[in-house]
Design a protein around this motif. Structure first.
Motif, short mmCIF file in Angstrom:
data_model
loop_
_atom_site.label_atom_id
_atom_site.label_comp_id
_atom_site.label_asym_id
_atom_site.label_seq_id
_atom_site.Cartn_x
_atom_site.Cartn_y
_atom_site.Cartn_z
N LYS A 41 0.85 -1.20 0.00
CA LYS A 41 0.00 0.00 0.00
C LYS A 41 0.88 1.25 0.00
O LYS A 41 0.63 2.22 -0.73
CB LYS A 41 -0.91 -0.02 1.23
CG LYS A 41 -2.04 0.94 1.20
CD LYS A 41 -2.85 0.80 2.49
CE LYS A 41 -4.31 0.76 2.19
NZ LYS A 41 -5.12 0.61 3.38
N HIS A 42 1.94 1.24 0.81
CA HIS A 42 2.86 2.37 0.90
C HIS A 42 3.60 2.56 -0.43
O HIS A 42 3.74 3.69 -0.92
CB HIS A 42 3.85 2.15 2.06
CG HIS A 42 4.81 3.27 2.28
ND1 HIS A 42 4.41 4.53 2.64
CD2 HIS A 42 6.16 3.33 2.18
CE1 HIS A 42 5.45 5.33 2.75
NE2 HIS A 42 6.55 4.60 2.47
N LEU A 43 4.06 1.45 -1.03
CA LEU A 43 4.75 1.51 -2.31
C LEU A 43 3.85 2.13 -3.38
O LEU A 43 4.28 3.01 -4.13
CB LEU A 43 5.17 0.10 -2.74
CG LEU A 43 5.92 -0.01 -4.06
CD1 LEU A 43 6.98 -1.10 -3.97
CD2 LEU A 43 5.00 -0.31 -5.21
N VAL A 44 2.59 1.72 -3.43
CA VAL A 44 1.65 2.24 -4.43
C VAL A 44 1.41 3.73 -4.21
O VAL A 44 1.37 4.52 -5.16
CB VAL A 44 0.32 1.44 -4.41
CG1 VAL A 44 -0.74 2.11 -5.26
CG2 VAL A 44 0.56 0.00 -4.87
N ALA A 45 1.30 4.14 -2.95
CA ALA A 45 1.10 5.57 -2.64
C ALA A 45 2.29 6.39 -3.12
O ALA A 45 2.12 7.47 -3.71
CB ALA A 45 0.88 5.75 -1.14
N LEU A 46 3.51 5.90 -2.89
CA LEU A 46 4.71 6.60 -3.34
C LEU A 46 4.76 6.65 -4.87
O LEU A 46 5.14 7.67 -5.45
CB LEU A 46 5.97 5.93 -2.79
CG LEU A 46 6.22 6.06 -1.29
CD1 LEU A 46 7.40 5.20 -0.86
CD2 LEU A 46 6.45 7.51 -0.91
N TYR A 47 4.38 5.57 -5.51
CA TYR A 47 4.38 5.52 -6.98
C TYR A 47 3.40 6.55 -7.54
O TYR A 47 3.71 7.29 -8.48
CB TYR A 47 4.01 4.11 -7.45
CG TYR A 47 3.90 3.99 -8.95
CD1 TYR A 47 5.04 3.78 -9.73
CD2 TYR A 47 2.68 4.10 -9.60
CE1 TYR A 47 4.96 3.67 -11.10
CE2 TYR A 47 2.58 4.00 -10.98
CZ TYR A 47 3.72 3.79 -11.72
OH TYR A 47 3.63 3.69 -13.09
N SER A 102 9.61 -5.54 -11.55
CA SER A 102 8.38 -6.24 -11.93
C SER A 102 7.43 -6.36 -10.75
O SER A 102 6.21 -6.31 -10.92
CB SER A 102 8.71 -7.62 -12.50
OG SER A 102 9.43 -8.39 -11.56
N THR A 103 7.97 -6.47 -9.53
CA THR A 103 7.13 -6.53 -8.33
C THR A 103 6.43 -5.19 -8.13
O THR A 103 5.26 -5.15 -7.75
CB THR A 103 7.98 -6.89 -7.09
OG1 THR A 103 8.63 -8.13 -7.33
CG2 THR A 103 7.14 -6.98 -5.83
N VAL A 104 7.13 -4.10 -8.40
CA VAL A 104 6.52 -2.77 -8.30
C VAL A 104 5.38 -2.66 -9.29
O VAL A 104 4.27 -2.23 -8.94
CB VAL A 104 7.58 -1.66 -8.54
CG1 VAL A 104 6.91 -0.28 -8.57
CG2 VAL A 104 8.67 -1.72 -7.49
N TYR A 105 5.63 -3.05 -10.53
CA TYR A 105 4.60 -2.97 -11.57
C TYR A 105 3.37 -3.81 -11.19
O TYR A 105 2.23 -3.38 -11.36
CB TYR A 105 5.13 -3.44 -12.92
CG TYR A 105 6.13 -2.49 -13.54
CD1 TYR A 105 5.84 -1.15 -13.74
CD2 TYR A 105 7.39 -2.95 -13.91
CE1 TYR A 105 6.77 -0.28 -14.31
CE2 TYR A 105 8.33 -2.10 -14.48
CZ TYR A 105 8.00 -0.77 -14.68
OH TYR A 105 8.92 0.08 -15.24
N ARG A 106 3.60 -5.02 -10.68
CA ARG A 106 2.47 -5.89 -10.29
C ARG A 106 1.68 -5.29 -9.13
O ARG A 106 0.46 -5.36 -9.10
CB ARG A 106 2.97 -7.29 -9.95
CG ARG A 106 3.26 -8.14 -11.17
CD ARG A 106 3.44 -9.61 -10.80
NE ARG A 106 4.56 -9.84 -9.91
CZ ARG A 106 5.82 -10.02 -10.32
NH1 ARG A 106 6.11 -10.00 -11.61
NH2 ARG A 106 6.78 -10.23 -9.44
#
Length: 190
Positions: A152-158, A177-181
């Motif tokens: 959730k935190h990664l997606v918010a930063l993205y 690829s983990t970030v993209y997924r």
């Protein structure tokens, strides 16, 4: 010349016993080819290919047991036939296989049948064990690299647009690829 071949199926297994037996059967260490962590059901094995390429007419290919050479009747027969065509003797432990001897041929086929049967049993037991583990909830597959909170935190930063995917991957210790997924999953959930 005596050429040796040894194989173990998993990285946890040890080749020492086979190597000792090959030495006891007169194979010099420099003439031993090995495959570590490769199944005998797959004919494409680097060590086996090198051993088969090394033998010449009049040589002896030595393996401790037939199941180290092949785990299927077809592969065992093909390898034995190729060796016989090259005038190479196949030695299984202390016994040399003679393709012209009807009794030797029969025993070879029986050994190959048992090697294939054993491989089939191993596959069957593995599948059964996986089904039991799955039924008990113990077989869940590969665990996610990120916890739900981290994702959730990664997606918010993205979405904030202040970091590249490479920076986020590095920060969270995952592949891009983990970030993209993770971003894709978050978009699908909305």
């Amino acid at each position: 010349m005596r050429i040796g071949y040894a194989r173990v199926s998993t990285a946890q297994q040890d080749l020492a016993a086979q190597l000792d037996l090959l030495a006891g059967l007169g194979v010099e260490k420099k003439n031993v080819y090995v495959d570590h962590g490769l199944t005998g059901t797959n004919r494409s094995r680097p060590g086996l290919e090198k051993a088969l390429a090394a033998v010449r007419a009049g040589d002896v290919l030595v393996v401790t047991k037939l199941d180290r050479l092949a785990r299927s009747i077809r592969d065992a027969r093909e390898i034995a036939d190729e060796l016989a065509e090259q005038d190479v003797t196949l030695q299984l432990g202390n016994s040399a296989y003679d393709p012209t001897d009807p009794m030797g041929k029969m025993l070879f086929n029986i050994l190959a049948t048992f090697a294939e049967f054993e491989a089939d049993l191993i596959r069957m037991r593995t599948r059964e064990g996986m089904q039991v583990a799955k039924a008990k909830g113990r077989l869940r597959g590969k665990q996610p690299k990120l916890s739900p909170t981290q994702e959730k935190h990664l997606v918010a930063l993205y979405r904030a647009g202040e970091h590249t995917t490479a920076e986020l991957a590095s920060e969270f210790g995952v592949a891009r690829s983990t970030v993209y997924r993770a971003v894709e999953r978050a978009g699908a959930e909305e």
